[in-house]
Scaffold this motif. Structure first.
Motif, PDB file in Angstrom:
ATOM      1  N   TRP A   1       0.834  -1.202   0.000  1.00 31.39           N
ATOM      2  CA  TRP A   1       0.000   0.000   0.000  1.00 31.39           C
ATOM      3  C   TRP A   1       0.869   1.253   0.000  1.00 31.39           C
ATOM      4  CZ3 TRP A   1      -4.920   0.808  -1.073  1.00 31.39           C
ATOM      5  CH2 TRP A   1      -5.513   2.027  -0.720  1.00 31.39           C
ATOM      6  N   SER A   2       1.944   1.253   0.790  1.00 37.88           N
ATOM      7  CA  SER A   2       2.903   2.364   0.797  1.00 37.88           C
ATOM      8  C   SER A   2       4.286   1.791   1.086  1.00 37.88           C
ATOM      9  CB  SER A   2       2.520   3.432   1.830  1.00 37.88           C
ATOM     10  OG  SER A   2       2.624   2.923   3.155  1.00 37.88           O
ATOM     11  N   PHE A   3       5.326   2.610   0.866  1.00 39.70           N
ATOM     12  CA  PHE A   3       6.690   2.097   1.011  1.00 39.70           C
ATOM     13  C   PHE A   3       7.619   3.222   1.441  1.00 39.70           C
ATOM     14  CE2 PHE A   3       6.126   3.486  -3.325  1.00 39.70           C
ATOM     15  CZ  PHE A   3       7.349   3.956  -3.779  1.00 39.70           C
ATOM     16  N   GLY A   4       8.906   2.888   1.611  1.00 32.57           N
ATOM     17  CA  GLY A   4       9.876   3.879   2.064  1.00 32.57           C
ATOM     18  C   GLY A   4       9.826   4.132   3.561  1.00 32.57           C
ATOM     19  N   HIS A   5       9.480   3.090   4.339  1.00 30.51           N
ATOM     20  CA  HIS A   5       9.417   3.200   5.797  1.00 30.51           C
ATOM     21  C   HIS A   5      10.638   2.520   6.414  1.00 30.51           C
ATOM     22  CE1 HIS A   5       5.240   4.566   5.498  1.00 30.51           C
ATOM     23  NE2 HIS A   5       5.020   3.583   4.655  1.00 30.51           N
ATOM     24  N   ARG A   6      10.977   2.943   7.627  1.00 29.55           N
ATOM     25  CA  ARG A   6      12.142   2.370   8.305  1.00 29.55           C
ATOM     26  C   ARG A   6      11.715   1.284   9.295  1.00 29.55           C
ATOM     27  NH1 ARG A   6      15.673   3.342  12.798  1.00 29.55           N
ATOM     28  NH2 ARG A   6      17.830   2.748  12.281  1.00 29.55           N
ATOM     29  N   ASN A   7      11.260   1.670  10.475  1.00 27.79           N
ATOM     30  CA  ASN A   7      10.858   0.683  11.484  1.00 27.79           C
ATOM     31  C   ASN A   7       9.627   1.205  12.190  1.00 27.79           C
ATOM     32  OD1 ASN A   7      10.920  -1.631  13.030  1.00 27.79           O
ATOM     33  ND2 ASN A   7      12.378  -0.826  14.513  1.00 27.79           N
ATOM     34  N   GLN A   8       8.462   0.803  11.701  1.00 25.69           N
ATOM     35  CA  GLN A   8       7.188   1.329  12.181  1.00 25.69           C
ATOM     36  C   GLN A   8       6.739   0.549  13.417  1.00 25.69           C
ATOM     37  OE1 GLN A   8       4.645   2.482   8.443  1.00 25.69           O
ATOM     38  NE2 GLN A   8       5.732   0.591   7.997  1.00 25.69           N
ATOM     39  N   GLN A   9       6.593   1.264  14.528  1.00 26.66           N
ATOM     40  CA  GLN A   9       6.176   0.604  15.761  1.00 26.66           C
ATOM     41  C   GLN A   9       4.967   1.265  16.404  1.00 26.66           C
ATOM     42  OE1 GLN A   9       9.426  -0.234  18.432  1.00 26.66           O
ATOM     43  NE2 GLN A   9      10.340  -1.661  16.997  1.00 26.66           N
ATOM     44  N   GLY A  10       4.307   2.132  15.672  1.00 27.01           N
ATOM     45  CA  GLY A  10       3.049   2.709  16.121  1.00 27.01           C
ATOM     46  C   GLY A  10       2.143   2.906  14.930  1.00 27.01           C
ATOM     47  N   ALA A  11       0.858   2.635  15.100  1.00 27.91           N
ATOM     48  CA  ALA A  11      -0.111   2.859  14.023  1.00 27.91           C
ATOM     49  C   ALA A  11      -1.499   2.964  14.630  1.00 27.91           C
ATOM     50  CB  ALA A  11      -0.075   1.725  12.994  1.00 27.91           C
ATOM     51  N   ALA A  12      -2.313   3.839  14.060  1.00 32.77           N
ATOM     52  CA  ALA A  12      -3.686   4.007  14.552  1.00 32.77           C
ATOM     53  C   ALA A  12      -4.512   4.666  13.462  1.00 32.77           C
ATOM     54  CB  ALA A  12      -3.715   4.860  15.818  1.00 32.77           C
ATOM     55  N   LEU A  13      -5.803   4.411  13.486  1.00 35.93           N
ATOM     56  CA  LEU A  13      -6.731   5.047  12.566  1.00 35.93           C
ATOM     57  C   LEU A  13      -7.234   6.338  13.193  1.00 35.93           C
ATOM     58  CD1 LEU A  13      -7.838   4.055   9.766  1.00 35.93           C
ATOM     59  CD2 LEU A  13      -9.980   3.578  10.972  1.00 35.93           C
ATOM     60  N   ASN A  14      -7.051   7.441  12.485  1.00 40.02           N
ATOM     61  CA  ASN A  14      -7.552   8.719  12.969  1.00 40.02           C
ATOM     62  C   ASN A  14      -9.080   8.647  13.062  1.00 40.02           C
ATOM     63  OD1 ASN A  14      -8.640  11.448  12.919  1.00 40.02           O
ATOM     64  ND2 ASN A  14      -6.583  12.150  12.428  1.00 40.02           N
ATOM     65  N   PRO A  15      -9.667   8.790  14.255  1.00 44.25           N
ATOM     66  CA  PRO A  15     -11.110   8.591  14.406  1.00 44.25           C
ATOM     67  C   PRO A  15     -11.947   9.684  13.784  1.00 44.25           C
ATOM     68  CG  PRO A  15     -10.167   9.358  16.468  1.00 44.25           C
ATOM     69  CD  PRO A  15      -9.018   9.114  15.541  1.00 44.25           C
TER      70      PRO A  15
END
Length: 388
Positions: free
Chosen positions: A226-240
Motif C-alpha cells: 500500500w505504501s513504502f519507504g518506511h524504516r521501522n514502524q512501531q506505532g499505528a492508529a486510525l484517525n477517528p
C-alpha cells in the motif's frame, strides 16, 4: 462490493458496542499523581510481572484485555489486574533481538467470530534470519487458547538478523487489514517494490489481496503493498475523525517520524531522512531531509525519543485531552502528548518520566483512560487519567 458492505456494517456494530464496555479497569494499591499542564495526572498500576509486554487489546463486556509478551506469550489481564496463564495455540515466535510476539488486535466482528490477530517474528528455517508474519485464531469460549491459528501473511524475503520487524495491525472503516512493517535493518529494501521490507501492506482479513491495491498486476512488484519507504514502524492508529491511517517510525540517530499514510505513497527512507547514521555521519543513500516526489513527514523529532505505540484520544472522559495524540517513547522513557489542530501539531508535553520505564504501547481504553505498557523484564500496565 458485498464483502465491503459486510465489513463496514460489522465495524460499525463493533464501534457501537464499544460504547457499552463498562467501568474503568481496577487499579492496584500503586497509585501516583503528578501536576501537568492539563491538570493533575493520575497514574494507577493495573498489573505487573509481565515479561517485556509489547501490545494490548481490550476485550468486550469487561472481560479484561489481551497482552502480548515478546518472548512468545499471550495473556489475559483481568479487569481487576490478575494475569492469566499463557494462552495455548499461539504460534512459535523467533525471539531474537527485537523479534518475538508483537502486536495484537481483535477482529472488527469479534463478538461474532472471536478472531484475534497477531504479528510476530518468524525465522527462515535456518535460525539465521527472520521476518514479520501475521496470523489469526479464534479465542476459545473459556478464553484459554487460540483455536485453529492460521498464518495469513509472511514478510518476504526474510532478511532480519534480529532488527526492525515493525509491526502494528490496524483495521480501517471498510474492514481492510493494514500491517506496518520494518525494513529488517536493510535500508535499500524499503524502496524495493519486489520486497516487503519497509512497507505497509493492505489485505482482506483472511490475508487475500484486494485487487484494487495500487500495485496489483505490475511486474516484479508485490501486490500487497500500500505504501513504502518506511524504516521501522512501531506505532499505528486510525484517525477517528478522518478515517485515515497514521503510523510512526523510528529514525536512525534522530529523525523519528509520524506519517499520514496515502495510497502508493513513498515515505522516503533511506533517501529522505532527518536522521544520521549511528556513526554520526550522514546516511549514505540520503539526498536530504525533504526530497521531491517523496512524502514529507507529518511531524519529526530530530532528536529521537524512540517512539512506539500510538493512540488518538477520542473520549468525553477527559475533555482537556480532546483531539490529542499519545505516543510512547522507549529511549526517552516518556509518554508524549501532542495537541492537534487543523492537522498540525501545535503543542507537545512529556509525561510519566518519573516511571523511568520504556513505554512500548499506548491505547485508549473503553473507559476513556489511557493505558500504557512498559517494556521491561518486570513490565507493567498503567492506567493514566486526570483527577476529576
Amino acid at each position: 462490493m458485498l464483502r465491503h458492505i459486510h465489513f463496514r456494517k460489522s465495524l460499525i456494530a463493533t464501534f457501537c458496542a464499544s460504547l457499552l464496555l463498562g467501568l474503568p479497569f481496577a487499579a492496584s494499591a500503586a497509585s501516583t499523581t503528578y501536576k501537568t499542564e492539563e491538570g493533575t495526572l493520575t497514574v494507577d498500576e493495573v498489573a505487573k510481572g509481565l515479561q517485556h509486554p509489547w501490545a494490548l487489546a481490550f476485550l468486550p463486556d469487561k472481560q479484561g484485555m489481551l497482552v502480548t509478551e515478546k518472548p512468545g506469550n499471550l495473556r489475559i489481564v483481568s479487569a481487576d489486574g490478575k494475569l492469566s496463564q499463557p494462552l495455548g495455540g499461539v504460534p512459535k515466535v523467533w525471539a531474537q533481538g527485537q523479534g518475538g510476539l508483537l502486536d495484537v488486535v481483535l477482529s472488527p466482528d469479534f463478538k461474532k467470530d472471536r478472531m484475534v490477530y497477531l504479528t510476530y517474528a518468524e525465522d527462515s528455517g535456518d535460525g539465521e534470519t527472520g521476518g514479520t508474519a501475521a496470523g489469526r485464531g479464534r479465542l476459545s469460549d473459556d478464553m484459554t487458547r487460540l483455536e485453529n491459528f492460521t498464518r495469513i501473511f509472511q514478510q518476504q524475503p526474510k532478511l532480519s538478523v534480529g532488527n526492525h520487524f515493525g509491526s502494528r495491525i490496524v483495521f480501517d472503516r471498510d474492514g481492510y487489514l493494514f500491517i506496518a512493517l520494518g525494513e529488517n535493518n536493510n535500508r535499500p529494501t524499503a524502496q524495493d517494490l519486489d520486497k516487503l521490507q519497509g512497507k505497509i501492506v493492505r489485505l482482506y482479513p483472511d490475508g487475500t489481496i484486494p485487487q484494487d491495491n495500487p500495485f496489483v498486476g505490475q511486474k516484479d512488484v508485490r501486490p500487497e503493498i500500500w505504501s513504502f519507504g518506511h524504516r521501522n514502524q512501531q506505532g499505528a492508529a486510525l484517525n477517528p475523525w478522518t478515517g485515515t491511517l497514521w503510523t510512526n517510525e523510528h529514525g536512525p540517530m534522530g529523525g523519528d517520524e509520524i506519517n499520514i499514510i496515502e495510497r502508493a505513497g513513498n515515505y522516503g527512507w533511506p533517501i529522505a531522512t532527518f536522521g544520521l547514521d549511528y556513526s554520526g555521519k550522514p546516511i549514505s543513500e540520503a539526498k536530504g531531509k525533504v526530497v521531491e516526489g517523496m512524502k514529507t513527514p507529518f511531524h519529526v523529532w530530530e532528536k529521537s525519543p524512540g517512539i512506539s505505540g500510538m493512540a488518538f484520544y477520542d473520549s468525553s472522559t477527559f475533555k482537556q485531552w480532546d483531539h490529542n495524540l499519545f505516543i510512547g517513547a522507549l529511549a526517552s522513557k516518556e509518554l508524549i502528548r501532542l495537541e492537534l489542530k487543523d492537522d498540525k501539531v501545535v503543542h507537545e508535553e512529556r509525561l510519566l518520566g518519573d516511571l523511568n520505564a520504556r513505554i512500548r504501547d499506548v491505547r485508549q481504553g473503553p473507559d476513556g483512560y489511557v493505558y500504557v505498557l512498559t517494556d521491561e523484564d518486570d513490565g507493567k500496565l498503567f492506567k493514566v487519567g486526570l483527577a476529576q
